[in-house]
Design an enzyme around this catalytic site. Sequence first.
Site, PDB file in Angstrom:
ATOM      1  N   TYR A 110       0.863  -1.170   0.000  1.00 15.31           N
ATOM      2  CA  TYR A 110       0.000   0.000   0.000  1.00 15.31           C
ATOM      3  C   TYR A 110       0.908   1.232   0.000  1.00 15.31           C
ATOM      4  O   TYR A 110       1.414   1.656   1.033  1.00 15.31           O
ATOM      5  CB  TYR A 110      -0.927  -0.011   1.224  1.00 15.31           C
ATOM      6  CG  TYR A 110      -1.811   1.220   1.333  1.00 15.31           C
ATOM      7  CD1 TYR A 110      -2.446   1.749   0.216  1.00 15.31           C
ATOM      8  CD2 TYR A 110      -2.012   1.851   2.559  1.00 15.31           C
ATOM      9  CE1 TYR A 110      -3.244   2.868   0.307  1.00 15.31           C
ATOM     10  CE2 TYR A 110      -2.825   2.974   2.667  1.00 15.31           C
ATOM     11  CZ  TYR A 110      -3.437   3.473   1.543  1.00 15.31           C
ATOM     12  OH  TYR A 110      -4.238   4.582   1.631  1.00 15.31           O
ATOM     13  N   ASP A 154      -2.375  -1.561  -3.919  1.00 15.72           N
ATOM     14  CA  ASP A 154      -2.722  -0.188  -4.258  1.00 15.72           C
ATOM     15  C   ASP A 154      -1.416   0.585  -4.255  1.00 15.72           C
ATOM     16  O   ASP A 154      -0.913   0.971  -3.200  1.00 15.72           O
ATOM     17  CB  ASP A 154      -3.710   0.373  -3.227  1.00 15.72           C
ATOM     18  CG  ASP A 154      -3.999   1.849  -3.452  1.00 15.72           C
ATOM     19  OD1 ASP A 154      -3.560   2.396  -4.489  1.00 15.72           O
ATOM     20  OD2 ASP A 154      -4.668   2.451  -2.594  1.00 15.72           O
ATOM     21  N   HIS A 258     -12.013   1.718  -4.607  1.00 12.00           N
ATOM     22  CA  HIS A 258     -11.236   0.815  -5.456  1.00 12.00           C
ATOM     23  C   HIS A 258     -12.053  -0.448  -5.723  1.00 12.00           C
ATOM     24  O   HIS A 258     -12.945  -0.791  -4.936  1.00 12.00           O
ATOM     25  CB  HIS A 258      -9.937   0.382  -4.771  1.00 12.00           C
ATOM     26  CG  HIS A 258      -8.978   1.498  -4.512  1.00 12.00           C
ATOM     27  ND1 HIS A 258      -7.813   1.683  -5.219  1.00 12.00           N
ATOM     28  CD2 HIS A 258      -9.006   2.491  -3.580  1.00 12.00           C
ATOM     29  CE1 HIS A 258      -7.168   2.726  -4.746  1.00 12.00           C
ATOM     30  NE2 HIS A 258      -7.867   3.246  -3.750  1.00 12.00           N
TER      31      HIS A 258
END
Length: 268
Positions: A110, A154, A258
């Site tokens: 992340y 992500d 997302h």
Amino acid sequence: MPFTIATWNINSVRLRMPIVERLLKEHAPDVLCLQETKVPDELFPEKAFRKAGYEHILFHGQKGYHGVATVARRPIELVEKRRFCEIDDSRHLSVRVQAGGKSVLVHNFYVPAGGDEPDPEINRKFRHKLDFVYEMNSVPASEDELSASILVGDLNIAPLEHDVWSHKQLLNVVSHTPAETTNFEAMRKAGGWVDLMRLNVPAEQKLYTWWSYRAKDWEASNRGRRLDHIWSSANLVPSFKGYEILQEARGWEKPSDHVPVIARFDLD
């Protein structure tokens, strides 16, 4: 059946556990990598995952912010919970999983969002993001005859022109600035990583995995960005059988901004 791996920034795993359960029931990936779990380790909802058939659970979390977790239907072995930029903010988790006679190292990332101002001199969040991506140069796509690597997550950067709804309008918007995209692609290539989502998809085709909460009608405006990625070492490319962006999940009840991306490999 192929080996499947999914990545999803869930934006609070406890808040959105019902749609996580829906994903697991309807798509049943072998491995699910979650980002922005926003939960300390002691409160991670392990029971819900076990009930869904995911007995193998590893997480790296903190209260209220960030956090990553990897859950699987098959055994996974913890490799590392790495701290980047000397900041312990729960942004990385790596595990090993056996698939098709290979030991596959799976990195779950992340990357920092970077704030709003794309100037590292006045925005420490943007400076942190650039430094984090630079440090990712030390994460290679390790491979040999019996091992391979996958990197998902992500990554908060849409590197290519058609990874955003408007290249021209977003050139000075964090996630698509030249400072980010140039260093991001250089890091990926230096590590030997293959961008699987663009492997068989033309560069001029739009690809999005994120749609802002700010849009009144996200689907009609379709102003998306490809912030979520799946990479692999080169030796997995012959086994790669495609992927699916579950755009419909953006319309599920209480959605993340997302959506999940699921990659398939012919490894079993």
